[in-house]
Structure formats: C-alpha cells, structure tokens
Write an enzyme that holds these catalytic residues in place. Sequence first.
Site, short mmCIF file in Angstrom:
data_model
loop_
_atom_site.label_atom_id
_atom_site.label_comp_id
_atom_site.label_asym_id
_atom_site.label_seq_id
_atom_site.Cartn_x
_atom_site.Cartn_y
_atom_site.Cartn_z
CD GLU A 119 7.68 -0.47 7.73
OE1 GLU A 119 6.69 -1.15 7.40
OE2 GLU A 119 7.92 0.67 7.27
CD GLU A 169 0.38 -1.64 7.94
OE1 GLU A 169 -0.02 -0.84 8.82
OE2 GLU A 169 0.94 -1.26 6.89
CG ASP A 225 0.38 -4.12 1.97
OD1 ASP A 225 0.58 -5.09 2.72
OD2 ASP A 225 1.17 -3.18 1.84
CG ASP A 244 -0.35 -0.11 2.51
OD1 ASP A 244 0.90 -0.20 2.58
OD2 ASP A 244 -1.07 -0.09 3.53
CB SER A 245 4.60 1.72 -0.07
OG SER A 245 4.85 0.55 -0.82
#
Length: 272
Positions: free
Chosen positions: A190, A123, A91, A52-53
């Site tokens: 991360e 996440e 994602d 989703d970056s």
Amino acid sequence: MSALKKEYKRITVKSLIEMKSLGEKISMLTAYDYTMAKIVDGAGVDVILVGDSASNVMAGHETTLPITLDQMIYHASSVVRAIDRALVVVDLPFGTYQSDSKEALRSAIRIMKESGGHAVKLEGGKEIKDSIKKILNAGIPVMGHLGLTPQSIYKFGTYTVRAKEEEEAIRLIEDAKLLERLGCFALVLEKIPASLAQRVAESISIPVIGIGAGGGVDGQVLVLHDMLGMTQEFHPRFLRRYMSLHEKMTSAISEYISDVKSSEFPNENEQY
Ligand code: KIV
C-alpha cells in the site's frame, strides 16, 4: 473478446499464484455486506477483501483501529453468503494478532470457522512472523500487507507515501521476502513508490497486489465505496473513481422525497 488468459470457475490461492506465472493481472475489491458482495462477485472480481476499512466506510470511524473481531466476522459471513467465484480474504483486526501467536491463531480460527472466509490478511513483516507461522501451520492461508499499514497510523502519524527512503525500502524488500519464505500466498503493498513495488513484485514468486503502488505489480485493489464514488472526502492520487454514485444516489433519493411530498408516489399501479 475476453482478455483473460485462463478462465477460473472458482478462485483459490493456487489460482492466484498461477495467474502471476501466466502474467494475468489480479483484480481485488473490498466488500463488507451481502448485496454489494453479490454485485462484485457477479461482475467477476478475483478476490474480495473484507477489509478492516469497514471501520471507516461502514461505521464512520476515523481509523481502522476500533473494529472488533466479532464485527469483522459479521461482515465476512455476510460476504461469504453472496459469493460463487471470488476468493474471500478477511482482515484480522487491530489487537487480535500482535500480542502473541496463540492469540493470533485463535483469532484466525474464529474468522475461518465463524465466517467461512478463505484466508486472512495481517499487517506487518518480521515483527509478526511468529503469528504468521502459527496461522499457516494450522492450514490457514495468509496474505501479507506492507507499506502503509493503517493499523499503525499512530506510530507514523500520517497516511503519506511509505518507503521513499532507501533504508525503509530495504526493510520492506526484506519483509516481502520473509513473508514469501514463511508461506504467505500473496502480499498487498500500500502506498509506496511504483519503482519499489515493481522491484518487490519481480523479486518474489507470490502475487503482489498494489493500492497506490503503481502498475508494475501483479494486481490491484481498491476500496469499493471509493472507486464507485460513494465516498467524497477521500481523494488520494491513486484513486480512480469509476462512477459518481454519491451524486446519482442523492439525486434518486431527492426525487423520491419530492414524489412522496407531492403524493406522486405511490401511483395506482403501485398499490393493492
Ligand atoms: O482494509 C482495507 O480495505 C485494506 C485495503 C486498503 C488493502 O486493507
């Protein structure tokens, strides 16, 4: 000579678990479109993450929150059309799995059906366990993501290193073990201390893939546009730039502009 311990024609979730047991490090990069994914897959990366970056890199948003499920499906289906070997993980975007597990399953099913991706990434830890369970029960492989979780940026307020304090580190280890127990096939960690990441990798059997989490884990992931040096503003300590593509592209584009202005382009061989 190849450093590979075993050649894989096609990467599956099973291959990644086997790679961990063989001590073979896993390479993972992001991609969001057909052309880049073709290059990344052709170079032999093991996992392509349609992250989703894309919200930052492709659309210029400040955070990952605005990207929609439809937009993720568009990016993921472009990537899937390009690949021959890599496992494609997609994602689940913010707001598509946190409210209830049925919605989470619906979102994951849409990704799998409409993009052809091979797995989804979510996440969080125990707060989303029902969503993870439901998705796994439907036969969809799930990759976890702990540590710095950019979808929760407004809860934390910064993108600084996570789990430096013992209390948060213990919670992270518990979450990692929970994700393994639930049946996740891998876990992204991360921006956490390297010693903690190594401790997690050594205490669970599923592969741990790090970004800003040191070398003691089972694999590494970077955002493609960052490691190629296309983006300029972002320079965290963990980022190694393998190229200065921004400079190279700027120079090529400037040359083209100059050739057009001076009528140097096109020449006689470049016309009909
Ligand atoms: O969206 C993304 O690119 C990611 C990586 C940073 C792991 O989640």
